[in-house]
Design an enzyme around this catalytic site. Structure first.
Site: not given
Ligand code: GLN
Length: 482
Positions: A72, A147, A171
């Site tokens: 990532k 993400s 995420s």
């Molecule tokens: N979907 C969550 C958000 O919008 C989680 C994001 C994450 O875990 N980095 O923040």
């Protein structure tokens, strides 16, 4: 010969039997990824290596040797820029590797590129990266989730057997459900976060995507460990791969009553069948009560804590300390212009909300209160683990949503109703730091839906063993796959 979609163990066997050389294998992966570059799952692809030199990576006693992977793009890499999915960091070149990347390099794995993410990890769709959107690999009208979108995409496509991710709310574990792969977030601190660009440090976890539980154990075995460079790091011993099949026969499974009742249709039937099978194997499956009030509070508490930590953490991205500079007439204007041009809409929204909570007059009312509620949620989880060893949660109640359905509906824009907490259930594990894994479960309309398993903090071996066991049940079939 089928070269994509293989696991670490399968690739290792091909190398060992000399069915294919490391160089030829990596070349095939490169070519396949290059053809698919327009899908946007990569921010940066590594320069093609000298394939003839790659054989030296192979060591028959090191199962990860010569195995290709992707990271990532919030993991520092000393030979590749690290953008965190943000325009403000689009030219950021770290001078060293993050600890996890270094450990993987020491194991002679081969990093092939950096994957797309929602900007600074803030998002759950894959639509907010500065380099454009990533769609679901199986239906381009749907999201891959985020993400860690590009990593999920690449492992689902089978380009690489594993990819790194980070998880502040869900995420890794939500996209894993949407693309049908395994996604694991170990206990907080088990993987050093040194050299990973944060989102919200008290919730940030690292982890991986793989194609099965065994591979997950292998990459965790290679990368867990205390790191003095990360002050939240813990020594959580990892010797998972050789103990995966030893799930204790008394291990108790459980689910939350007020969650289960919202699952319907084909997915509900699949859960019922699964519970029957688990019971038939002699394990208890226990329905537990969990305060609905606390469940309802999940999205708000998550937003309050994560947005405030995010704006504070990223105050150094100002065009002066770090990040692309847009010159202004003085340093204040330079900061304003750099941040205005460097961040996307979603991040700005979260920073505004975060800053509001950090104002002196709001701290007690908003931030301090949300931290207290977080503590209550952690205590409620401790109570649950007095009754069960493995807590089962649905990572998603359906297949990946259509892109058109989620545009403009970020976490802070959702309707606040009695069911909204279901979208943020996995955040439980970010609040208390427990190990949490999503594995493939059923297919609906030919799209995957996963199942998520949790155990109390530091019980990483237990959760991997339970995942291996449930993976076996799922592979036996009979869970409403179409
Ligand atoms: N979907 C969550 C958000 O919008 C989680 C994001 C994450 O875990 N980095 O923040």
């Amino acid at each position: 010969m089928q070269l994509l979609g293989l696991t670490i163990t399968e690739i290792h066997k091909l190398y060992q039997s000399k069915t294919i050389s490391v160089g030829d294998y990596i070349k095939a992966v490169y070519q396949a990824m290059q053809k698919d570059f327009a899908s946007n799952f990569l921010v940066t692809i590594c320069e093609e290596p000298d394939y003839s030199k790659l054989e030296q990576y192979f060591d028959k006693d090191n199962i990860l040797s010569g195995i290709p992977y992707l990271a990532k793009d919030n993991f520092w890499t000393m030979d590749l820029r690290t953008t965190a999915g943000s325009k403000i960091l689009s030219n950021f070149q770290p001078t060293e590797d993050s600890t996890v990347i270094k450990k993987l390099r020491d194991k002679s794995t081969v990093l092939l590129g950096k994957t797309t993410l929602d900007e600074l990890g803030m998002g759950g769709t894959g639509l907010f990266g500065f380099n454009g959107k990533v769609a679901n690999p199986f239906d381009t009208t749907r999201i891959a989730g985020g993400s860690s979108s590009g990593s999920a995409y690449a492992v689902a496509k089978g380009y690489v057997p594993f990819a790194t991710g980070s998880d502040t709310g869900d995420s890794i574990r939500k996209p894993a459900s949407f693309v049908g792969v395994v996604g694991f977030k170990p206990t907080y601190g088990s993987l050093s976060r040194y050299g990973v660009i944060p989102y919200a440090p008290s919730l940030d976890h690292l982890g991986y995507f793989t194609r099965n539980v065994e591979d997950m154990a292998l990459v965790c075995d290679a990368t867990y460990g205390f790191d003095k460079k990360d002050f939240t790091s813990i020594a959580n011993p990892a010797d998972f791969a050789s103990h995966l099949n030893d799930l204790h026969k008394n291990a108790k499974f459980g689910y939350i009553k007020d969650v289960q009742k919202y699952i319907d249709g084909k997915l509900a039937k699949a859960y019922e069948k699964l519970y029957q099978k688990i019971k038939a194997d002699g394990h208890e499956v226990i329905e537990i009560d969990f305060s609905k009030k606390l469940l309802d509070a999940l999205p708000a508490v998550y937003m309050m804590i994560s947005f405030s930590e995010a704006v504070s953490t990223h105050s150094n991205l100002d065009g002066i300390n770090f990040g692309e500079r847009v010159e202004g007439k003085d340093y204040i204007e330079t900061i304003k212009k750099s941040r205005a041009s460097g961040f996307g809409m979603n991040v700005k929204k979260r920073f505004v909300i975060g800053s509001y909570q950090l104002r002196k007059e709001n701290q007690e009312l908003l931030l301090a209160k949300s931290k207290k509620v977080r503590t209550l949620i952690i205590k409620e989880l401790q109570k649950a683990y007095e009754l069960v060893d493995i807590l089962i949660l649905p990572p998603a109640l359906d297949i990946a949503p259509k892109i058109s359905e989620v545009v403009g509906v970020d976490v802070e824009d959702r309707q606040d109703d009695e069911k909204v907490f279901l979208q943020d259930l996995l955040i439980l594990a970010n609040f208390n730091g427990m190990p949490s894994i999503t594995i493939p479960f059923i297919k609906k309309e030919e799209m995957p839906i996963g199942i998520n398993l949790n155990a109390k903090p530091t019980a990483d071996l237990l959760v991997l063993q339970a995942a291996k066991y449930v993976e076996g049940l799922v592979q036996q079939g009979g869970f409403a796959n179409d």
